[in-house]
Design a protein around this motif. Structure first.
Motif, mmCIF file in Angstrom:
data_model
loop_
_atom_site.group_PDB
_atom_site.id
_atom_site.type_symbol
_atom_site.label_atom_id
_atom_site.label_comp_id
_atom_site.label_asym_id
_atom_site.label_seq_id
_atom_site.Cartn_x
_atom_site.Cartn_y
_atom_site.Cartn_z
ATOM 1 N N UNK A 69 57.323 24.061 44.213
ATOM 2 C CA UNK A 69 57.707 23.380 45.452
ATOM 3 C C UNK A 69 59.160 23.663 45.829
ATOM 4 N N UNK A 70 59.556 24.932 45.662
ATOM 5 C CA UNK A 70 60.894 25.366 46.065
ATOM 6 C C UNK A 70 62.021 25.008 45.119
ATOM 7 N N UNK A 71 61.701 24.416 43.991
ATOM 8 C CA UNK A 71 62.714 24.019 43.006
ATOM 9 C C UNK A 71 62.382 24.641 41.647
ATOM 10 N N UNK A 72 63.394 24.872 40.797
ATOM 11 C CA UNK A 72 63.103 25.370 39.449
ATOM 12 C C UNK A 72 62.196 24.390 38.694
ATOM 13 N N UNK A 73 61.130 24.908 38.132
ATOM 14 C CA UNK A 73 60.213 24.076 37.358
ATOM 15 C C UNK A 73 60.883 23.643 36.061
ATOM 16 N N UNK A 74 60.403 22.536 35.518
ATOM 17 C CA UNK A 74 60.950 22.011 34.269
ATOM 18 C C UNK A 74 60.715 22.985 33.117
ATOM 19 N N UNK A 75 61.648 23.002 32.200
ATOM 20 C CA UNK A 75 61.471 23.755 30.957
ATOM 21 C C UNK A 75 60.314 23.111 30.207
ATOM 22 N N UNK A 76 59.470 23.928 29.608
ATOM 23 C CA UNK A 76 58.363 23.369 28.845
ATOM 24 C C UNK A 76 57.166 24.285 28.792
ATOM 25 N N UNK A 77 56.038 23.695 28.463
ATOM 26 C CA UNK A 77 54.793 24.429 28.292
ATOM 27 C C UNK A 77 53.938 24.307 29.542
ATOM 28 N N UNK A 78 53.396 25.427 29.967
ATOM 29 C CA UNK A 78 52.475 25.503 31.093
ATOM 30 C C UNK A 78 51.221 26.208 30.608
ATOM 31 N N UNK A 79 50.163 26.112 31.386
ATOM 32 C CA UNK A 79 48.875 26.660 30.976
ATOM 33 C C UNK A 79 48.376 27.634 32.036
ATOM 34 N N UNK A 80 47.854 28.774 31.589
ATOM 35 C CA UNK A 80 47.352 29.782 32.525
ATOM 36 C C UNK A 80 45.852 29.973 32.346
ATOM 37 N N UNK A 81 45.212 30.343 33.452
ATOM 38 C CA UNK A 81 43.796 30.670 33.481
ATOM 39 C C UNK A 81 43.661 31.963 34.269
ATOM 40 N N UNK A 82 43.060 32.960 33.658
ATOM 41 C CA UNK A 82 42.874 34.256 34.302
ATOM 42 C C UNK A 82 41.386 34.589 34.321
ATOM 43 N N UNK A 83 40.918 35.019 35.500
ATOM 44 C CA UNK A 83 39.579 35.584 35.631
ATOM 45 C C UNK A 83 39.769 36.933 36.290
ATOM 46 N N UNK A 84 39.138 37.944 35.705
ATOM 47 C CA UNK A 84 39.317 39.300 36.225
ATOM 48 C C UNK A 84 38.090 40.140 35.908
ATOM 49 N N UNK A 85 38.016 41.257 36.605
ATOM 50 C CA UNK A 85 36.991 42.258 36.324
ATOM 51 C C UNK A 85 37.655 43.611 36.267
ATOM 52 N N UNK A 86 37.355 44.364 35.236
ATOM 53 C CA UNK A 86 37.875 45.725 35.106
ATOM 54 C C UNK A 86 36.964 46.676 35.872
ATOM 55 N N UNK A 87 37.545 47.753 36.378
ATOM 56 C CA UNK A 87 36.790 48.752 37.120
ATOM 57 C C UNK A 87 36.191 49.770 36.153
ATOM 58 N N UNK A 88 35.339 49.267 35.272
ATOM 59 C CA UNK A 88 34.682 50.090 34.261
ATOM 60 C C UNK A 88 33.190 49.755 34.304
ATOM 61 N N UNK A 89 32.320 50.742 34.404
ATOM 62 C CA UNK A 89 30.886 50.455 34.441
ATOM 63 C C UNK A 89 30.447 49.618 33.238
ATOM 64 N N UNK A 90 29.727 48.547 33.519
ATOM 65 C CA UNK A 90 29.212 47.692 32.460
ATOM 66 C C UNK A 90 30.210 46.708 31.881
ATOM 67 N N UNK A 91 31.393 46.633 32.456
ATOM 68 C CA UNK A 91 32.406 45.711 31.937
ATOM 69 C C UNK A 91 32.032 44.274 32.273
ATOM 70 N N UNK A 92 32.284 43.386 31.343
ATOM 71 C CA UNK A 92 32.052 41.964 31.561
ATOM 72 C C UNK A 92 33.245 41.345 32.255
ATOM 73 N N UNK A 93 33.042 40.171 32.843
ATOM 74 C CA UNK A 93 34.155 39.442 33.433
ATOM 75 C C UNK A 93 35.129 39.058 32.316
ATOM 76 N N UNK A 94 36.396 39.199 32.597
ATOM 77 C CA UNK A 94 37.443 38.860 31.636
ATOM 78 C C UNK A 94 37.908 37.446 31.940
ATOM 79 N N UNK A 95 37.888 36.575 30.948
ATOM 80 C CA UNK A 95 38.381 35.212 31.102
ATOM 81 C C UNK A 95 39.400 34.968 30.002
ATOM 82 N N UNK A 96 40.616 34.646 30.410
ATOM 83 C CA UNK A 96 41.679 34.356 29.450
ATOM 84 C C UNK A 96 42.294 33.015 29.803
#
Length: 104
Positions: A69-96
């Protein structure tokens, strides 16, 4: 001459750092995933400890600069969620998912 190209399934297409330090020194100032494959579909969401989304992108070249929100975020722990697909035949969806440390 001839050349043979073999496409292998990528086991680790995306690498995510465990911390970043958006302090303006030019090193580790932005949190973003690094790709070892072509990733045509990608989504990164970062949330804080209260479950609020502090950053979201569908562009793997964009990262979080540590602001919320336009301000430096607090120091600390944050959590990420990634969903992706590689451009490789037969590749599964990547979830991290995992946590990252914001340090200054």
């Amino acid at each position: 001459d001839s050349i043979q190209i073999t496409i292998a399934k990528c086991e680790q297409c995306i690498w995510v750092p465990s911390a970043f330090s958006p302090n303006g020194d030019g090193r580790n100032d932005v949190f973003k995933a690094l790709s070892y494959c072509i990733i045509p579909q990608y989504s990164l969401t970062i949330i804080n400890r209260w479950g609020q989304t502090v950053f979201h992108t569908t562009d793997i070249t964009q990262g979080w600069d540590g602001n919320y929100q336009g301000q430096p975020a607090e120091i600390g722990t944050y959590y990420y969620f990634i969903k992706a697909e590689a451009d490789i035949p037969g590749a599964n969806e990547i979830t991290l998912k995992g946590d990252i440390a914001l340090i200054r």
